[in-house]
Design an enzyme around this catalytic site. Structure first.
Site, PDB file in Angstrom:
ATOM      1  CG  ASP A  22      38.694 -30.671 -42.097  1.00  9.44           C
ATOM      2  OD1 ASP A  22      39.027 -29.926 -41.155  1.00  9.44           O
ATOM      3  OD2 ASP A  22      38.085 -30.265 -43.111  1.00  9.44           O
ATOM      4  CG  HIS A  39      43.096 -28.656 -32.697  1.00 11.51           C
ATOM      5  ND1 HIS A  39      42.682 -29.017 -33.955  1.00 11.51           N
ATOM      6  CD2 HIS A  39      43.072 -27.299 -32.674  1.00 11.51           C
ATOM      7  CE1 HIS A  39      42.412 -27.923 -34.661  1.00 11.51           C
ATOM      8  NE2 HIS A  39      42.644 -26.871 -33.904  1.00 11.51           N
ATOM      9  CG  LEU A 133      52.119 -47.703 -40.109  1.00 15.91           C
ATOM     10  CD1 LEU A 133      51.296 -48.018 -41.359  1.00 15.91           C
ATOM     11  CD2 LEU A 133      51.195 -47.171 -39.011  1.00 15.91           C
TER      12      LEU A 133
HETATM   13  C1  IPE Z   1      43.201 -29.371 -44.148  1.00 10.42           C
HETATM   14  O1  IPE Z   1      42.213 -28.967 -43.262  1.00 10.42           O
HETATM   15  C2  IPE Z   1      44.516 -29.420 -43.458  1.00 10.42           C
HETATM   16  C3  IPE Z   1      44.645 -30.429 -42.407  1.00 10.42           C
HETATM   17  C4  IPE Z   1      43.778 -31.350 -42.125  1.00 10.42           C
HETATM   18  C5  IPE Z   1      45.854 -30.381 -41.676  1.00 10.42           C
HETATM   19  P1  IPE Z   1      41.693 -27.460 -43.245  1.00 10.42           P
HETATM   20  O2  IPE Z   1      40.563 -27.417 -42.303  1.00 10.42           O
HETATM   21  O3  IPE Z   1      42.805 -26.524 -43.006  1.00 10.42           O
HETATM   22  O4  IPE Z   1      41.180 -27.306 -44.731  1.00 10.42           O
HETATM   23  P2  IPE Z   1      40.346 -26.139 -45.432  1.00 10.42           P
HETATM   24  O5  IPE Z   1      41.157 -24.895 -45.341  1.00 10.42           O
HETATM   25  O6  IPE Z   1      39.047 -26.028 -44.726  1.00 10.42           O
HETATM   26  O7  IPE Z   1      40.167 -26.608 -46.838  1.00 10.42           O
HETATM   27  C1  IPE Z   2      41.566 -30.261 -38.613  1.00 10.40           C
HETATM   28  O1  IPE Z   2      40.468 -29.738 -37.973  1.00 10.40           O
HETATM   29  C2  IPE Z   2      42.851 -29.963 -37.886  1.00 10.40           C
HETATM   30  C3  IPE Z   2      43.728 -29.010 -38.561  1.00 10.40           C
HETATM   31  C4  IPE Z   2      43.502 -28.462 -39.716  1.00 10.40           C
HETATM   32  C5  IPE Z   2      44.943 -28.640 -37.873  1.00 10.40           C
HETATM   33  P1  IPE Z   2      40.026 -28.230 -38.154  1.00 10.40           P
HETATM   34  O2  IPE Z   2      40.701 -27.414 -37.128  1.00 10.40           O
HETATM   35  O3  IPE Z   2      40.211 -27.789 -39.555  1.00 10.40           O
HETATM   36  O4  IPE Z   2      38.470 -28.336 -37.831  1.00 10.40           O
HETATM   37  P2  IPE Z   2      37.279 -27.582 -38.551  1.00 10.40           P
HETATM   38  O5  IPE Z   2      37.417 -27.827 -40.026  1.00 10.40           O
HETATM   39  O6  IPE Z   2      37.399 -26.138 -38.217  1.00 10.40           O
HETATM   40  O7  IPE Z   2      36.060 -28.225 -38.000  1.00 10.40           O
HETATM   41 MG    MG Z   3      39.051 -27.850 -41.202  1.00 11.55          MG
END
Ligand code: IPE
Ligand code: IPE
Ligand code: MG
Length: 248
Positions: A22, A39, A133
């Protein structure tokens, strides 16, 4: 100063590490860039983590790449994530093969575009017999959906007479989950300073050790993985017992 890696007791490695990757969006925003750049930059962290886990001898690594809830994101971001997924699989397949990595995918494949499912099927087939792995990508994954779907299929098997309802127990339930070939994770890492599970592996993490890191995913490197493992190795896992029982 001892290298972090040397502080790891390789005889007590977690067999399965799961990661909620995240913070890509915030990482990009901090740089005045578009979320999609975040990303793209997260791919280096994926590469480092897979390599780091493989080198240590971790057996299973599950990466949460896209949740069922993520389908609610702006269409443009979803499309960028999907095409990033395919380009990454294309560019990394050779490395996966070279490093003896077996790829598995868990999630609701019905929601994914055909070009992604076809590509994933191809790479999982190519790497099927690899013995290093096992890399599990959670894609279009949601734990409540997984559990409800398992319950539905168990009900179908009871109705059709394939199983008897008296046989339903925790072990059998696990057999209906997408992770039936994989042991439960001993360690779950979430990056970006968020303290939540976001519908990830709810059944499987009943006794998992949780590690929360403030690092935003694109900055995550092998040393961050080592840090989490070192922290994990300092913990006493009691599974309901007393400390005295554990240390008999
Ligand atoms: C959780 O991250 C899902 C992934 C890392 C793929 P999100 O950024 O979507 O989570 P929330 O919605 O903030 O909890
Ligand atoms: C995690 O990073 C990637 C996915 C959930 C696909 P985020 O896109 O959730 O990044 P933040 O949480 O907005 O910083
Ligand atoms: Mg996120």
């Amino acid at each position: 100063m001892t290298e972090l890696k040397d502080q790891i007791d390789t005889s007590r490695l977690p067999c399965h590490i799961a990661i909620i990757m995240d913070g890509n969006g915030r990482w990009a925003r901090e740089r005045g860039s578009h979320r999609i750049f975040g990303h793209q930059s997260g791919i280096t962290a994926v590469r480092e983590t897979v390599e780091g886990a493989g080198e240590l001898g971790v057996k299973y690594l599950t990466l949460y790449a896209f949740s069922k809830e993520n389908w609610c994101r702006p269409q443009e971001e979803i499309e960028a994530l999907m095409s990033l997924m395919v380009s990454t699989i294309n560019s990394e397949t050779e490395t996966l093969i070279k490093n003896n990595v077996r790829l598995l995918v868990i999630g609701d494949m019905h929601n994914l575009p055909d070009y992604i499912t076809a590509k994933l099927a191809e790479v999982t087939a190519i790497t099927r017999n690899n013995s290093g792995l096992t890399l599990i990508i959670a894609l279009s994954y949601g734990a409540r959906w997984e559990i409800a779907d398992a319950a539905k299929r168990i009900a179908e098997d009871v109705v059709s007479g394939k199983i008897d309802k008296s046989k339903i127990n925790e072990t059998m339930f696990s057999e209906y989950l997408l992770t039936r070939f994989v042991p439960d994770p001993e360690l779950l890492i979430r990056t970006s300073g968020e303290y939540r599970i976001s519908n990830f592996l709810l059944w499987q993490i009943a006794y998992t050790e949780l590690f929360f890191s403030d690092t935003l995913w694109p900055d995550f490197r092998k040393n961050h993985l080592y840090e989490a493992i070192i922290d994990y190795q300092k913990r006493e896992r009691r599974f309901g017992k007393t400390s005295e029982q554990i240390n008999l």
